[in-house]
Design an enzyme around this catalytic site. Structure first.
Site, PDB file in Angstrom:
ATOM      1  N   HIS A 116       0.866  -1.176   0.000  1.00  8.04           N
ATOM      2  CA  HIS A 116       0.000   0.000   0.000  1.00  8.04           C
ATOM      3  C   HIS A 116       0.912   1.238   0.000  1.00  8.04           C
ATOM      4  O   HIS A 116       2.002   1.195   0.563  1.00  8.04           O
ATOM      5  CB  HIS A 116      -0.830  -0.048   1.284  1.00  8.04           C
ATOM      6  N   ASP A 191       3.157  -4.603   7.812  1.00 11.45           N
ATOM      7  CA  ASP A 191       1.928  -3.823   7.678  1.00 11.45           C
ATOM      8  C   ASP A 191       0.760  -4.789   7.851  1.00 11.45           C
ATOM      9  O   ASP A 191       0.457  -5.590   6.966  1.00 11.45           O
ATOM     10  CB  ASP A 191       1.907  -3.163   6.293  1.00 11.45           C
TER      11      ASP A 191
HETATM   12  C1  LIG Z   1      -2.344  -2.881   3.389  1.00 11.93           C
HETATM   13  C2  LIG Z   1      -2.687  -1.524   3.905  1.00 11.93           C
HETATM   14  N1  LIG Z   1      -1.754  -0.798   4.530  1.00 11.93           N
HETATM   15  C3  LIG Z   1      -2.011   0.417   5.024  1.00 11.93           C
HETATM   16  C4  LIG Z   1      -3.245   1.001   4.895  1.00 11.93           C
HETATM   17  C5  LIG Z   1      -3.472   2.372   5.453  1.00 11.93           C
HETATM   18  O1  LIG Z   1      -4.327   2.310   6.546  1.00 11.93           O
HETATM   19  P1  LIG Z   1      -4.932   3.620   7.190  1.00 11.93           P
HETATM   20  O2  LIG Z   1      -5.558   4.391   6.078  1.00 11.93           O
HETATM   21  O3  LIG Z   1      -5.919   3.112   8.172  1.00 11.93           O
HETATM   22  O4  LIG Z   1      -3.817   4.369   7.835  1.00 11.93           O
HETATM   23  C6  LIG Z   1      -4.248   0.296   4.232  1.00 11.93           C
HETATM   24  C7  LIG Z   1      -5.559   0.918   4.031  1.00 11.93           C
HETATM   25  O5  LIG Z   1      -6.208   0.779   3.020  1.00 11.93           O
HETATM   26  C8  LIG Z   1      -3.958  -0.989   3.726  1.00 11.93           C
HETATM   27  O6  LIG Z   1      -4.890  -1.707   3.090  1.00 11.93           O
END
Ligand SMILES: Cc1ncc(COP(=O)(O)O)c(C=O)c1O
Lengths: 399, 141
Positions: A116, A191
């Site tokens: 992400h 993550d």
């Molecule tokens: C794999 C992954 N990492 C990080 C995030 C970011 O999360 P947040 O927006 O809650 O900080 C997401 C959100 O879509 C995600 O799917």
């Protein structure tokens, strides 16, 4: 699973048809979390770690309990290893910023093409600040990490490895043990934003050093999350933000910082949201995770089978159920993902379309945008029927 | 299923008016939609300050393609000032104010008003046309 739906206020509020299949973007709030959030804000609100009056003390006790709950949720060695944040994005930024001073010119940070954007951009910023280099584990055509490439990517300069536990696009579960073994010296951040709602987490079994997650993706309120860190690592890191709550003593000519986790929690935390997150974690842990998993896999199988009967569908992710979770991205040939999602919305089916904040993955797979269905325990066969029927209509109308 | 996708709108998108690239454009611009990574590329040649030749490449959804196709039908003879004014009118139209561009296809976009997240899908083609035309004009100056 009807009983589970009753524990999510959204279903009463939305009526029908309401087929919520956008759980990877944000999941719905479970009643215990809603209750914890509401009860704190309306009947027990006080700041934490500051006051001695009864209300403040009760809030501090509840906040400490939440820390213990989240520590148990991820298998931490102690509650003090849990830092409360506003979410995964904040957690990873905190980790990257605190680790930046350790990087030297020519050091390497290893990510993956599955990540992400929130597990890419903070590391690019860290690398840029220190002249370090970002590298990425490639993906296979079915959206898994290509671990065969690891030996060429890990070297003596690999200082940090940051990878996802579960892809928010392909639904592939990462084989973290192989990555850990390939880079035993590196600091490893995982993550866990997607994993939190889909399976148990055991940070010590993974052998990672840092683990990030978000409350809103695991049936808790928005605005909270956590960063778990191994205590000896946390003790060696500088603070992230400066302010109240993170200090031991402040003088005009200098400050001594508090021990972890408080060193990393400057300012008033999102107390209500944190209590809600802990309530959601307890809710998840009170369920039979095996039953939840089997239900999710059965519905995932139905989505995969259903899509396979339709013409012009390209699945973006593992074809079978092995090593994957209930997150299914797909492309409808000659139809844009947003048109797919918009038409399905007319059927009461909520999907996500776009690049899913994973543009490097899209590029690696030769895609611009995909539609994505993602499951939660409250989804049922009706949701899958509506999805497959809706995609069928899209193909008829737009392809 | 969803009244956004009127048959006439789908037909407008599929007609792909003006699709392709110009061999020797005076100005070219690509505009991305950050929501989905879509991209509209527009090439123009000018006659004086006004659009003469036009080609569009819309990698995007039905709305983006339909908007690019609509523009292809009407871009001839516009100058940068006209296009800027048009873009503002279409933006206002999407926010439920005014009639938008004075073109027969405009009404097909009326249902988009109710979906805020899709307004940009329509607007990026106007952005690309404006940028391409300005570049062409500045190139000549
Ligand atoms: C794999 C992954 N990492 C990080 C995030 C970011 O999360 P947040 O927006 O809650 O900080 C997401 C959100 O879509 C995600 O799917």
């Amino acid at each position: 699973m009807k009983a589970i739906r009753a524990e999510f206020p959204i279903f009463d509020a939305q009526g029908s048809p309401f087929h919520y299949l956008d759980n990877a973007a944000t999941s719905q709030l479970c009643a215990p979390a809603a209750h914890a959030l509401h009860a704190f804000e309306t009947t027990a609100r006080a700041n934490v770690k500051r006051g001695v009056h009864k209300l403040a003390d009760a809030a501090t006790v509840a906040f400490d309990d939440a820390r213990a709950t989240m520590a148990a949720f991820v298998g931490a060695a102690s509650p003090e290893e849990v830092i409360f944040t506003s979410g995964t994005t904040m957690s990873i930024n905190m980790a990257a910023r605190c680790l930046t001073p350790r990087l030297r010119e020519g050091d390497e940070i290893l990510l993956s093409e599955l990540e992400h954007h929130s597990d890419i951009v903070p590391w690019q910023m860290a690398a840029q600040a220190r002249g370090a280099r970002v590298r990425a584990i490639p993906v296979t055509s079915d959206g898994r990490l290509d671990l065969e490439a690891l030996p060429d990517l890990v070297g003596p300069r690999t200082r940090i490895v940051a990878v996802t536990h579960l892809s928010n696009v392909s639904g592939a579960v990462s084989d973290l043990s192989v990555i850990r073994a390939a880079a035993p010296e590196a600091i490893m951040l995982v993550d866990g934003a997607q994993r939190a709602a889909h399976g148990p987490i055991d940070v010590r079994a993974i052998g990672c050093d840092l683990y990030a997650l978000s409350s809103h993706k695991m049936f808790g309120p928005t605005g909270a999350g956590m960063l778990w860190g191994r205590m000896d690592l946390l003790e060696s890191l500088p603070p992230f933000l400066g302010g109240g709550e993170m200090i031991r003593e402040v003088r005009i000519d200098g400050t001594r910082y508090a021990d972890p986790p408080h060193r990393f929690e400057a300012g008033t935390p999102p107390i209500g949201a944190v209590l809600g997150m802990a309530a959601a974690a307890r809710w998840l842990q009170s369920r039979d995770r095996r039953v939840l998993h089997d239900h999710e896999m059965r519905l995932t199988g139905r989505i995969l089978d259903g899509l396979a009967t339709l013409p012009g569908i390209r699945l973006v992710g593992p074809q079978g159920l092995q090593g994957r979770a209930g997150i299914v991205a797909f492309e409808v040939e000659d139809v844009h993902a947003h048109d797919v999602c918009q038409m399905l919305d007319g059927n009461g089916v909520a999907l996500r379309g776009g690049h899913h904040c994973a543009q490097p993955l899209m590029r690696a797979l030769g895609l611009v945008a995909t539609a994505r269905a993602s499951l939660a325990p409250y989804n049922d066969d009706d949701d899958i029927d509506a999805l497959i029927e809706g995609v069928g209509k899209v193909i008829e109308r737009l392809r | 299923m969803n009244d956004l996708y009127d048959d006439a709108l789908v037909a407008l998108a599929k007609a792909k008016d003006g699709a392709g690239r110009l061999d020797a454009p005076d100005g070219t611009a690509s505009v991305d939609n950050p929501l989905c990574g879509d991209r509209v590329t527009i090439d123009v040649t000018l006659d004086g300050a006004r659009v003469d030749g036009f080609a569009q490449k819309a990698r995007g959804c039905i709305l983006t393609q339909a908007a690019a196709g609509m523009i292809a039908r009407h871009a001839h003879g516009l100058d940068a000032g006209d296009i800027e004014a048009l873009r503002a009118r279409v933006r206002d139209f999407l926010s439920s104010a005014g009639d938008g561009a004075d073109w027969p296809e405009m009404a097909l976009f009326e249902p988009v008003r109710t979906v805020r997240s899709r307004h940009d899908c329509v607007l990026i083609a106007f952005d690309a046309l404006l940028e391409a035309t300005r570049k062409a004009r500045d190139e000549r100056a």
